[in-house]
Design an enzyme around this catalytic site. Structure first.
Site, mmCIF file in Angstrom:
data_model
loop_
_atom_site.group_PDB
_atom_site.id
_atom_site.type_symbol
_atom_site.label_atom_id
_atom_site.label_comp_id
_atom_site.label_asym_id
_atom_site.label_seq_id
_atom_site.Cartn_x
_atom_site.Cartn_y
_atom_site.Cartn_z
ATOM 1 C CB CYS A 264 -0.975 -0.037 1.174
ATOM 2 S SG CYS A 264 -2.468 0.949 0.888
ATOM 3 C CG PHE A 265 2.096 5.255 2.605
ATOM 4 C CD1 PHE A 265 1.336 6.218 1.960
ATOM 5 C CD2 PHE A 265 3.213 5.671 3.309
ATOM 6 C CE1 PHE A 265 1.682 7.566 2.010
ATOM 7 C CE2 PHE A 265 3.574 7.011 3.368
ATOM 8 C CZ PHE A 265 2.799 7.959 2.719
ATOM 9 C CG HIS A 354 -4.475 -3.682 2.709
ATOM 10 N ND1 HIS A 354 -3.775 -3.232 3.810
ATOM 11 C CD2 HIS A 354 -4.906 -2.576 2.073
ATOM 12 C CE1 HIS A 354 -3.800 -1.904 3.835
ATOM 13 N NE2 HIS A 354 -4.478 -1.486 2.791
ATOM 14 C CD GLU A 356 -2.983 -6.447 5.461
ATOM 15 O OE1 GLU A 356 -3.817 -5.529 5.525
ATOM 16 O OE2 GLU A 356 -2.156 -6.515 4.545
#
Length: 380
Positions: A264-265, A354, A356
């Site tokens: 992500c970031f 993501h 996770e």
């Protein structure tokens, strides 16, 4: 943000967008006023994980699913120690939650944490408006003495914008901590916390990794003080164009050739470290049903997203960077947005989504195994 909680379900509330569009409903959660960036999330489940994801800091989340709160709130599924959204918008909140793990209602949890929300609004119309006009600033106002519409709109337009916001240090841990490996310890990973979710180090720990979670302000020396086999850069909020410090740290990791994984970031940080630009998406990707193709295998995954910015990298060629050749490894099939990067000459890769995803889907969990293989290869 100002709040109170008594009798919220019968209190009038107003949602005001910065372009002047107004929606009226009832207070949900705390009573008061709040401001942020209006975004919509398409997930039909996992609202507790969404609320506690630090990536949603300073965002007012509109839920596209009409019924929210059906499973209440439990004590196990939070991704951090608090709710991070600045406001919450739902159409039809559950009157009575039904789940064996539920400990309290979503309304009660929002109120207890001072999160101002609104219910009883046409979230379908609001979502369509945001799709057409783009994510924008918004305010939610509730109470029996609401300001006039002109005053509310003026306050919304004075709120800070997401573009140019440097937020990761506001949500990251202030002190380093360790998540021990489950079973035999195989590797040590330094995880730079830019807004990390609790499930992320857990997924690594499942694979025998001892995870040292470090503050966003950590230096390259701090990262290597834990003698890592790999380095991880987490998800987080804000504009990646402001994240000069994490970019500098990542370049230090790339120079040393340590296996590197970002999500992500962290994907946007890798993009900047390689010399690519970033830009703001019109309304972003949020929810748990985004189709992404892994271009290295051809496999299509259903994935969980929360990002309003993206990396500007070419899809049709291998790029030369200061750290060797790089290519786009994953792409969103809805709009061709870059969803992953990988270096061809160094052990580094990242994805924009993501893997996770505690609430699912779990299609992308293999990426943690890919990270393990990088560390195994480096050790060999």
């Amino acid at each position: 943000m100002t709040t109170s909680t008594r009798g919220a379900d019968k209190v009038p509330a107003v949602l005001v967008l910065e372009d002047g569009r107004i929606f009226r409903g009832r207070a949900y959660g705390a009573v008061g006023e709040t401001f942020g960036e209006a975004v919509f999330s398409t997930g039909m489940t996992g609202y507790q994980e969404t609320l506690t994801d630090p990536s949603y800091h300073r965002q007012v989340v509109v839920m596209t699913a009409p019924h929210v709160g059906n499973t209440g709130v439990n004590d196990e599924d939070a991704e951090s120690k608090r709710i991070w959204v600045s406001g919450y918008v739902v159409r039809d909140p559950a009157r009575v939650p039904s789940n064996w793990r539920s400990r309290r209602t979503l309304d009660e949890e929002l109120a207890a944490q001072g999160v101002v929300g609104i219910c009883g609004v046409d979230t379908r119309a609001l979502t369509r408006h945001l799709r057409e006009r783009g994510a924008m600033r918004v305010g939610i106002f509730s109470g029996n003495a609401l300001p006039d519409e002109g005053t509310m709109l003026a306050e919304v337009r004075q709120a800070p914008e997401m573009q140019g916001a440097d937020l990761s240090a506001e949500v990251a841990t202030k002190e380093a901590y360790v998540v021990p490996a489950q079973g035999e310890k195989k590797f040590t990973v330094a995880a730079v916390d830019l807004g990390i979710k609790g499930m992320t180090p857990y997924r690594m720990a499942e694979r025998g990794i001892e995870v040292h979670v470090l503050p966003a302000t950590s230096t390259v020396d701090d990262v290597y003080a834990v003698n890592p086999d790999g380095v991880f850069f987490s998800n987080g909020p804000g504009d990646p164009a402001t994240a000069d410090h994490p970019v500098s740290v990542m370049r230090g990791v790339l120079e040393r050739g340590t296996p590197l994984f970002g999500i992500c970031f962290g994907n946007q940080i890798l993009g900047r470290a390689l010399g690519f630009g970033t830009y703001k998406l019109k309304y972003g990707h949020r929810g748990i049903n985004q189709p992404v193709q892994d271009r290295t295998t051809g496999k299509v995954e259903v994935t969980a997203h929360n990002h309003g910015f993206a990396v500007d990298a070419p899809l049709d060629k291998v790029s030369d960077t200061p750290f060797g050749r790089a290519e786009v490894s994953h792409v969103c099939l809805n709009d061709n947005v870059v969803e992953g990067l990988q270096l061809l000459d160094k052990p580094a890769f990242s994805v924009q989504y993501h893997p996770e995803a505690a609430a699912g889907p779990h299609d992308a969990a293999y990426l943690f195994d890919r990270f393990v293989k990088l560390m195994e290869g480096q050790r060999a």
